[in-house]
Design an enzyme around this catalytic site. Structure first.
Site, PDB file in Angstrom:
ATOM      1  N   GLY A  18      -5.093  11.513  15.480  1.00 16.10           N
ATOM      2  CA  GLY A  18      -4.647  12.746  14.835  1.00 16.10           C
ATOM      3  C   GLY A  18      -3.683  13.492  15.735  1.00 16.10           C
ATOM      4  O   GLY A  18      -3.521  13.155  16.913  1.00 16.10           O
ATOM      5  N   ASP A  19      -3.051  14.488  15.158  1.00 17.61           N
ATOM      6  CA  ASP A  19      -2.029  15.243  15.872  1.00 17.61           C
ATOM      7  C   ASP A  19      -2.373  16.710  15.941  1.00 17.61           C
ATOM      8  O   ASP A  19      -2.944  17.257  15.015  1.00 17.61           O
ATOM      9  CB  ASP A  19      -0.683  15.096  15.159  1.00 17.61           C
ATOM     10  CG  ASP A  19       0.168  14.037  15.830  1.00 17.61           C
ATOM     11  OD1 ASP A  19      -0.021  13.828  17.044  1.00 17.61           O
ATOM     12  OD2 ASP A  19       0.996  13.444  15.139  1.00 17.61           O
TER      13      ASP A  19
ATOM     14  N   HIS B 264       3.838  -0.731   3.814  1.00 18.49           N
ATOM     15  CA  HIS B 264       3.015   0.461   3.593  1.00 18.49           C
ATOM     16  C   HIS B 264       3.984   1.630   3.416  1.00 18.49           C
ATOM     17  O   HIS B 264       4.667   2.023   4.370  1.00 18.49           O
ATOM     18  CB  HIS B 264       2.099   0.687   4.803  1.00 18.49           C
ATOM     19  CG  HIS B 264       1.246   1.922   4.721  1.00 18.49           C
ATOM     20  ND1 HIS B 264       0.045   1.952   4.058  1.00 18.49           N
ATOM     21  CD2 HIS B 264       1.422   3.169   5.240  1.00 18.49           C
ATOM     22  CE1 HIS B 264      -0.490   3.162   4.157  1.00 18.49           C
ATOM     23  NE2 HIS B 264       0.322   3.920   4.879  1.00 18.49           N
TER      24      HIS B 264
ATOM     25  N   GLU C 127       0.834   5.485   0.871  1.00 18.08           N
ATOM     26  CA  GLU C 127       0.127   6.576   1.555  1.00 18.08           C
ATOM     27  C   GLU C 127       0.433   7.907   0.883  1.00 18.08           C
ATOM     28  O   GLU C 127       1.590   8.214   0.575  1.00 18.08           O
ATOM     29  CB  GLU C 127       0.574   6.608   3.024  1.00 18.08           C
ATOM     30  CG  GLU C 127      -0.088   7.720   3.823  1.00 18.08           C
ATOM     31  CD  GLU C 127       0.219   7.609   5.306  1.00 18.08           C
ATOM     32  OE1 GLU C 127       0.109   6.503   5.882  1.00 18.08           O
ATOM     33  OE2 GLU C 127       0.565   8.646   5.896  1.00 18.08           O
TER      34      GLU C 127
ATOM     35  N   SER D 108       0.854  -1.205   0.000  1.00 18.24           N
ATOM     36  CA  SER D 108       0.000   0.000   0.000  1.00 18.24           C
ATOM     37  C   SER D 108       0.884   1.247   0.000  1.00 18.24           C
ATOM     38  O   SER D 108       2.037   1.218   0.436  1.00 18.24           O
ATOM     39  CB  SER D 108      -0.940  -0.005   1.206  1.00 18.24           C
ATOM     40  OG  SER D 108      -0.236  -0.248   2.393  1.00 18.24           O
TER      41      SER D 108
ATOM     42  N   LYS E 120      -7.607  -0.529  20.966  1.00 20.91           N
ATOM     43  CA  LYS E 120      -8.072  -0.278  19.588  1.00 20.91           C
ATOM     44  C   LYS E 120      -8.536  -1.584  18.943  1.00 20.91           C
ATOM     45  O   LYS E 120      -9.523  -1.608  18.204  1.00 20.91           O
ATOM     46  CB  LYS E 120      -6.953   0.365  18.755  1.00 20.91           C
ATOM     47  CG  LYS E 120      -6.514   1.721  19.293  1.00 20.91           C
ATOM     48  CD  LYS E 120      -5.698   2.505  18.289  1.00 20.91           C
ATOM     49  CE  LYS E 120      -4.228   2.361  18.463  1.00 20.91           C
ATOM     50  NZ  LYS E 120      -3.452   3.408  17.778  1.00 20.91           N
TER      51      LYS E 120
ATOM     52  N   TYR F 201      -5.270  12.754   6.733  1.00 23.65           N
ATOM     53  CA  TYR F 201      -6.376  13.623   7.137  1.00 23.65           C
ATOM     54  C   TYR F 201      -5.866  14.568   8.207  1.00 23.65           C
ATOM     55  O   TYR F 201      -5.316  14.121   9.218  1.00 23.65           O
ATOM     56  CB  TYR F 201      -7.467  12.724   7.712  1.00 23.65           C
ATOM     57  CG  TYR F 201      -8.773  13.384   8.062  1.00 23.65           C
ATOM     58  CD1 TYR F 201      -9.668  13.767   7.073  1.00 23.65           C
ATOM     59  CD2 TYR F 201      -9.136  13.564   9.404  1.00 23.65           C
ATOM     60  CE1 TYR F 201     -10.900  14.318   7.403  1.00 23.65           C
ATOM     61  CE2 TYR F 201     -10.366  14.117   9.737  1.00 23.65           C
ATOM     62  CZ  TYR F 201     -11.244  14.491   8.733  1.00 23.65           C
ATOM     63  OH  TYR F 201     -12.459  15.022   9.059  1.00 23.65           O
TER      64      TYR F 201
ATOM     65  N   PHE G 243      10.873  15.570  10.706  1.00 22.86           N
ATOM     66  CA  PHE G 243       9.672  14.743  10.776  1.00 22.86           C
ATOM     67  C   PHE G 243       9.819  13.675  11.875  1.00 22.86           C
ATOM     68  O   PHE G 243       8.899  13.421  12.647  1.00 22.86           O
ATOM     69  CB  PHE G 243       9.489  14.084   9.402  1.00 22.86           C
ATOM     70  CG  PHE G 243       8.094  13.700   9.089  1.00 22.86           C
ATOM     71  CD1 PHE G 243       7.060  14.614   9.184  1.00 22.86           C
ATOM     72  CD2 PHE G 243       7.792  12.405   8.676  1.00 22.86           C
ATOM     73  CE1 PHE G 243       5.762  14.254   8.892  1.00 22.86           C
ATOM     74  CE2 PHE G 243       6.498  12.033   8.376  1.00 22.86           C
ATOM     75  CZ  PHE G 243       5.479  12.952   8.487  1.00 22.86           C
TER      76      PHE G 243
HETATM   77  P1  FAD Z   1      -4.103   6.760  19.908  1.00 23.45           P
HETATM   78  O1  FAD Z   1      -4.128   5.318  19.580  1.00 23.45           O
HETATM   79  O2  FAD Z   1      -5.328   7.371  20.455  1.00 23.45           O
HETATM   80  O3  FAD Z   1      -2.880   6.980  20.907  1.00 23.45           O
HETATM   81  C1  FAD Z   1      -2.384   8.287  21.169  1.00 23.45           C
HETATM   82  C2  FAD Z   1      -1.683   8.302  22.521  1.00 23.45           C
HETATM   83  O4  FAD Z   1      -2.647   8.189  23.549  1.00 23.45           O
HETATM   84  C3  FAD Z   1      -0.701   7.148  22.742  1.00 23.45           C
HETATM   85  O5  FAD Z   1       0.346   7.627  23.531  1.00 23.45           O
HETATM   86  C4  FAD Z   1      -1.533   6.128  23.462  1.00 23.45           C
HETATM   87  O6  FAD Z   1      -0.728   5.243  24.238  1.00 23.45           O
HETATM   88  C5  FAD Z   1      -2.430   7.016  24.316  1.00 23.45           C
HETATM   89  N1  FAD Z   1      -3.757   6.432  24.583  1.00 23.45           N
HETATM   90  C6  FAD Z   1      -4.539   5.766  23.713  1.00 23.45           C
HETATM   91  N2  FAD Z   1      -5.700   5.412  24.305  1.00 23.45           N
HETATM   92  C7  FAD Z   1      -5.639   5.883  25.571  1.00 23.45           C
HETATM   93  C8  FAD Z   1      -6.519   5.859  26.684  1.00 23.45           C
HETATM   94  N3  FAD Z   1      -7.716   5.266  26.614  1.00 23.45           N
HETATM   95  N4  FAD Z   1      -6.131   6.459  27.837  1.00 23.45           N
HETATM   96  C9  FAD Z   1      -4.942   7.086  27.930  1.00 23.45           C
HETATM   97  N5  FAD Z   1      -4.052   7.142  26.897  1.00 23.45           N
HETATM   98  C10 FAD Z   1      -4.398   6.547  25.744  1.00 23.45           C
HETATM   99  N6  FAD Z   1      -1.915  12.015  11.932  1.00 23.45           N
HETATM  100  C11 FAD Z   1      -2.777  12.872  11.331  1.00 23.45           C
HETATM  101  O7  FAD Z   1      -3.040  13.940  11.878  1.00 23.45           O
HETATM  102  N7  FAD Z   1      -3.361  12.552  10.125  1.00 23.45           N
HETATM  103  C12 FAD Z   1      -3.118  11.374   9.487  1.00 23.45           C
HETATM  104  O8  FAD Z   1      -3.662  11.103   8.426  1.00 23.45           O
HETATM  105  C13 FAD Z   1      -2.213  10.455  10.099  1.00 23.45           C
HETATM  106  N8  FAD Z   1      -1.953   9.238   9.549  1.00 23.45           N
HETATM  107  C14 FAD Z   1      -1.152   8.336  10.211  1.00 23.45           C
HETATM  108  C15 FAD Z   1      -0.952   7.067   9.665  1.00 23.45           C
HETATM  109  C16 FAD Z   1      -0.169   6.123  10.319  1.00 23.45           C
HETATM  110  C17 FAD Z   1       0.015   4.748   9.707  1.00 23.45           C
HETATM  111  C18 FAD Z   1       0.464   6.473  11.541  1.00 23.45           C
HETATM  112  C19 FAD Z   1       1.346   5.468  12.255  1.00 23.45           C
HETATM  113  C20 FAD Z   1       0.269   7.735  12.092  1.00 23.45           C
HETATM  114  C21 FAD Z   1      -0.539   8.662  11.452  1.00 23.45           C
HETATM  115  N9  FAD Z   1      -0.786   9.938  11.991  1.00 23.45           N
HETATM  116  C22 FAD Z   1      -1.631  10.813  11.353  1.00 23.45           C
HETATM  117  C23 FAD Z   1      -0.155  10.338  13.245  1.00 23.45           C
HETATM  118  C24 FAD Z   1      -1.065  10.032  14.465  1.00 23.45           C
HETATM  119  O9  FAD Z   1      -2.254  10.769  14.377  1.00 23.45           O
HETATM  120  C25 FAD Z   1      -0.282  10.426  15.698  1.00 23.45           C
HETATM  121  O10 FAD Z   1       0.771   9.535  15.900  1.00 23.45           O
HETATM  122  C26 FAD Z   1      -1.095  10.636  16.958  1.00 23.45           C
HETATM  123  O11 FAD Z   1      -0.262  11.290  17.900  1.00 23.45           O
HETATM  124  C27 FAD Z   1      -1.602   9.374  17.590  1.00 23.45           C
HETATM  125  O12 FAD Z   1      -2.586   8.800  16.829  1.00 23.45           O
HETATM  126  P2  FAD Z   1      -3.132   7.329  17.208  1.00 23.45           P
HETATM  127  O13 FAD Z   1      -4.227   7.046  16.304  1.00 23.45           O
HETATM  128  O14 FAD Z   1      -2.028   6.371  17.310  1.00 23.45           O
HETATM  129  O15 FAD Z   1      -3.687   7.651  18.677  1.00 23.45           O
END
Ligand code: FAD
Length: 281
Positions: free
Chosen positions: A104-105, A262, A14, A12, A161, A46, A212
């Protein structure tokens, strides 16, 4: 553990969400070149709070019209459940059946938000709203998410998740294969057998890569930085060296059982294509 091989692996690519009509056209051009490699799907990032939100939807629809299988990335950001539900149904109606669900970030445009919904909340919401329609991939962090307080808490949150209904994961990029294999071992010890496809970042620009990587917590080993610095004034040599390093990394990952690759293309086909060709894909 299944053995990954160029014949069975999932491939895939991205793309970053375009911010202009011209960028969208360029992205489609890049997709056409990468389509020669027969990817299983392509994904589009996104920015939950910013201008790329519309860019994602437009790019996803445009790519689908090209015949691509597309996986939009999605985050709650500060949007209401209603807004996200509308987006889910837009994608469903456009024939999209795969998503990458993320928290998201903040730098991606959610400035000022005091709380970001965890990705597990989004996964659960997508399941409630659209049941099993979408294959949901989530993010994994072999080198530990930068905000996590420990390896264990990161893994516990990764499991949340999966328990919420995610089907697979894509990892943050890394240059140390052992971190990925250790992550898989840790997952197995917790009873998580989900496919975790390694994210691959080709090396084409040292300054950009360092910036980055600092932001997302990916480690560039010292020896690798030192070698790349040698080529700081020779971009062709840097790219050739980067290609060699990342090809070797991919070989090791596939030999060790990675279910696919990916590629973070940064909307450029060249480096990903060359690495795929080196791998015989
Ligand atoms: P989560 O899984 O929610 O985790 C975030 C943090 O919170 C982690 O430290 C985790 O341990 C902690 N956490 C999770 N659940 C809980 C809970 N219930 N209680 C307390 N702590 C918790 N960013 C963008 O903005 N747009 C994109 O399109 C994008 N694409 C990405 C694609 C990939 C393949 C990857 C690996 C990253 C991408 N990112 C993107 C970056 C991502 O959004 C960031 O890394 C963000 O900081 C965390 O997203 P996550 O979905 O892993 O969050």
């Amino acid at each position: 553990m299944e053995t990954g091989s160029p014949d069975t692996m999932q491939l895939s690519f991205e793309f970053s969400a375009p911010r202009s009509e011209q960028a969208k056209e360029n992205l489609i051009g890049t997709y056409r070149k990468l389509a020669n490699l027969n990817p299983d799907y392509v994904s589009v990032t996104y920015g939950a709070g910013g201008s790329t939100k519309d860019g994602t939807v437009e790019a996803v629809i445009a790519l689908a019209e090209q015949g691509a299988k597309v996986a939009p990335h999605l985050s709650f950001g500060r949007d209401s459940e209603e807004t996200i539900a509308t987006l889910l149904h837009t994608y469903k109606n456009a024939g999209i059946n795969r998503l990458v669900a993320l928290r998201g970030d903040v730098p991606s445009g959610i400035a000022g938000s005091s709380h970001l919904a965890h990705a597990s909340d989004l996964v659960a919401f997508i399941r409630r709203e659209t049941q099993q329609h979408f294959h949901i991939a989530v993010a994994a962090y072999p080198e530990v998410h930068p905000e996590s307080t420990s390896v264990k808490s990161d893994l516990d949150h990764f499991k949340l998740k999966m328990d919420a209904g995610a089907d697979s994961a894509i990892s943050q990029y890394f240059y140390n294969a052992d971190a990925y294999f250790r992550f898989l071992d840790n997952c197995a010890a917790m009873g998580i057998s989900t496919s975790v496809v390694p994210g691959i970042m080709p090396i084409t620009n040292l300054t950009g890569l360092i910036r980055f990587s600092n932001n997302c917590g990916a480690d560039i080993p010292r020896w690798l930085i030192k070698h790349l610095e040698q080529y700081a004034s020779d971009v062709q040599a840097l790219r050739a060296f980067g290609e060699e390093i990342v090809t070797s990394l991919c070989e090791r990952l596939l030999e060790g059982g990675a279910p696919g690759l990916h590629f973070y293309t940064l909307n450029n086909s060249r480096a990903s294509t060359r690495i795929c060709r080196n791998l015989g894909l």
